[in-house]
Design a protein around this motif. Structure first.
Motif, short mmCIF file in Angstrom:
data_model
loop_
_atom_site.label_atom_id
_atom_site.label_comp_id
_atom_site.label_asym_id
_atom_site.label_seq_id
_atom_site.Cartn_x
_atom_site.Cartn_y
_atom_site.Cartn_z
N SER A 1 46.07 13.94 2.83
CA SER A 1 46.65 13.03 3.73
C SER A 1 48.58 13.06 3.26
O SER A 1 49.54 12.46 4.21
CB SER A 1 46.23 11.17 3.04
N SER A 2 48.54 13.56 2.53
CA SER A 2 50.20 13.38 1.54
C SER A 2 51.03 14.70 2.19
O SER A 2 52.38 14.65 2.10
CB SER A 2 50.05 13.57 0.13
N ASN A 3 50.41 15.65 2.91
CA ASN A 3 51.30 16.75 3.37
C ASN A 3 50.75 16.83 4.68
O ASN A 3 51.34 16.27 5.47
CB ASN A 3 50.63 17.69 2.66
N ILE A 4 49.40 17.38 5.59
CA ILE A 4 49.05 17.69 6.91
C ILE A 4 49.61 16.34 7.34
O ILE A 4 48.96 15.93 8.85
CB ILE A 4 47.72 18.57 7.28
N GLY A 5 48.63 15.28 7.47
CA GLY A 5 47.83 14.54 7.18
C GLY A 5 49.49 13.47 7.86
O GLY A 5 48.67 12.34 8.68
N SER A 6 50.34 13.09 7.27
CA SER A 6 51.67 12.52 7.89
C SER A 6 52.59 13.50 7.83
O SER A 6 54.08 12.17 7.80
CB SER A 6 51.89 11.29 5.90
N ASN A 7 53.08 14.37 7.69
CA ASN A 7 53.86 15.37 7.84
C ASN A 7 54.07 16.25 9.05
O ASN A 7 52.53 16.55 9.32
CB ASN A 7 54.54 15.59 6.69
N TYR A 8 54.50 17.00 9.61
CA TYR A 8 54.42 18.51 10.46
C TYR A 8 54.20 19.09 9.08
O TYR A 8 54.13 19.46 8.59
CB TYR A 8 55.97 18.82 10.76
N VAL A 9 53.41 20.18 10.54
CA VAL A 9 52.71 22.14 9.80
C VAL A 9 53.85 22.96 10.73
O VAL A 9 54.06 23.12 11.92
CB VAL A 9 51.73 22.39 10.07
N TYR A 10 53.85 23.51 9.75
CA TYR A 10 55.07 24.64 10.47
C TYR A 10 54.29 26.25 9.86
O TYR A 10 53.13 26.21 9.06
CB TYR A 10 56.50 25.33 9.46
N ALA B 1 54.30 22.56 4.64
CA ALA B 1 54.25 21.19 5.02
C ALA B 1 55.02 20.97 4.23
O ALA B 1 55.13 21.06 2.75
CB ALA B 1 52.64 20.46 5.39
N TRP B 2 55.34 19.29 3.91
CA TRP B 2 55.82 18.83 3.27
C TRP B 2 55.02 18.04 2.36
O TRP B 2 54.22 17.07 3.16
CB TRP B 2 57.41 18.17 3.67
N ASP B 3 55.30 17.58 0.66
CA ASP B 3 53.93 16.89 0.53
C ASP B 3 54.74 15.80 -0.03
O ASP B 3 55.45 15.28 -0.20
CB ASP B 3 53.51 17.11 -0.30
N ASP B 4 54.15 14.76 0.53
CA ASP B 4 55.36 13.37 0.08
C ASP B 4 54.80 12.78 -1.78
O ASP B 4 55.21 11.33 -2.29
CB ASP B 4 54.41 12.21 1.27
N ASN C 1 63.42 19.16 6.08
CA ASN C 1 63.08 20.87 7.60
C ASN C 1 62.68 21.42 7.02
O ASN C 1 63.02 21.92 6.13
CB ASN C 1 64.35 20.18 8.42
N TRP C 2 62.67 22.17 8.32
CA TRP C 2 61.80 23.17 7.96
C TRP C 2 62.90 24.84 7.44
O TRP C 2 63.94 24.61 8.22
CB TRP C 2 60.77 23.56 9.06
N LEU D 1 47.67 23.75 0.73
CA LEU D 1 46.93 23.54 1.81
C LEU D 1 46.02 24.93 1.65
O LEU D 1 46.63 26.04 1.08
CB LEU D 1 48.50 24.45 2.81
N THR D 2 44.80 24.73 2.29
CA THR D 2 43.86 25.51 1.70
C THR D 2 43.53 26.47 2.80
O THR D 2 43.32 26.03 4.33
CB THR D 2 42.35 25.02 1.96
N GLN D 3 43.89 27.97 3.54
CA GLN D 3 43.53 28.34 4.94
C GLN D 3 42.91 29.54 4.03
O GLN D 3 42.12 30.47 3.04
CB GLN D 3 45.19 29.41 4.45
#
Lengths: 123, 111
Positions: free
Chosen positions: B26-35, B91-94, A108-109, B4-6
């Protein structure tokens, strides 16, 4: 209010060690996971490590695995980062940050962050 | 090279609406929350958006977040001079043993 104060930064030669501390106050330290995140001069943010609220789980970025150790002393409300075999590319401001969710064993963040301490690795 | 690309920069005039994109996999934004975090010059990062689109108390509703598939975006409406800062997505990366990943940051200039 939550306060996180990092210390222990400074100038160190390549290959040497340094230990950072993060003194926490304003919340129940033993209930929250804690992170270290770093930022090289003029660069973006890089996550370094996380430790669970009870210290039983620790995860590291590949760039520091085997060289850095995250730990905590819940009796002293203090987080640590032991940095060994330091390299020039470890030069950065190191921030400690509190996890947002209590007693969590899932990612979590980070919120909030401390003000950071600068580590410079140079001969 | 960030996971992550900005875009490195963005700009707008006061009152305008600007958006900052964040692209992952898919391993980060695709399957987890973004902050999203805001870093004002010379200060520590501050949480702006959590769990894709939630604002912490104290963050103005001019800031909003969204996510679709493996991409996310931060929108700032009614741009103000004090919004000039660096913005980072995370984001968390799985993959492998798991890790937090950040975007390279977007420097927002208010013209």
């Amino acid at each position: 209010q939550v306060q996180l104060v990092e210390s222990g930064g400074g100038v160190v030669q390549p290959g040497r060690s340094l230990r950072l501390s993060c003194a926490a106050s304003g919340f129940t330290f033993s209930s929250y996971g804690m992170h270290w995140v770093r930022q090289a001069p003029g660069k973006g943010l890089e996550w370094v490590a996380v430790i669970s609220y009870d210290g039983s789980n620790k995860y590291y970025a590949d760039s520091v695995k085997g060289r850095f150790t995250i730990s905590r002393d819940n009796s002293k409300n203090t987080l640590y980062l032991q940095m060994n075999s330091l390299r020039a590319e470890d030069t950065a401001v190191y921030y400690c940050a509190k996890e947002a969710l209590v007693y969590s064993r899932v990612p979590n963040w980070f919120d909030p962050w401390g003000q950071g301490t600068l580590v410079t690795v140079s001969s | 090279q960030s996971v992550l690309t900005q875009p490195p920069s963005a700009s707008g005039t006061p009152g305008q609406r600007v958006t900052i994109s964040c692209s992952g996999s898919s391993s980060n934004i695709g399957s987890n929350y973004v902050y999203w975090y805001q870093q004002l010059p010379g200060t520590a990062p501050k949480l702006l958006i959590y769990r894709n689109n939630q604002r912490p108390s104290g963050v103005p509703d001019r800031f909003s977040g969204s996510k679709s598939g493996t991409s996310a975006s931060l929108a700032i409406s009614g741009l103000r001079s004090e919004d000039e800062a660096d913005y980072y997505c995370a984001a968390w990366d799985d993959s492998l043993s798991g890790s937090w990943v950040f975007g390279g940051g977007t420097k927002l200039t208010v013209l």
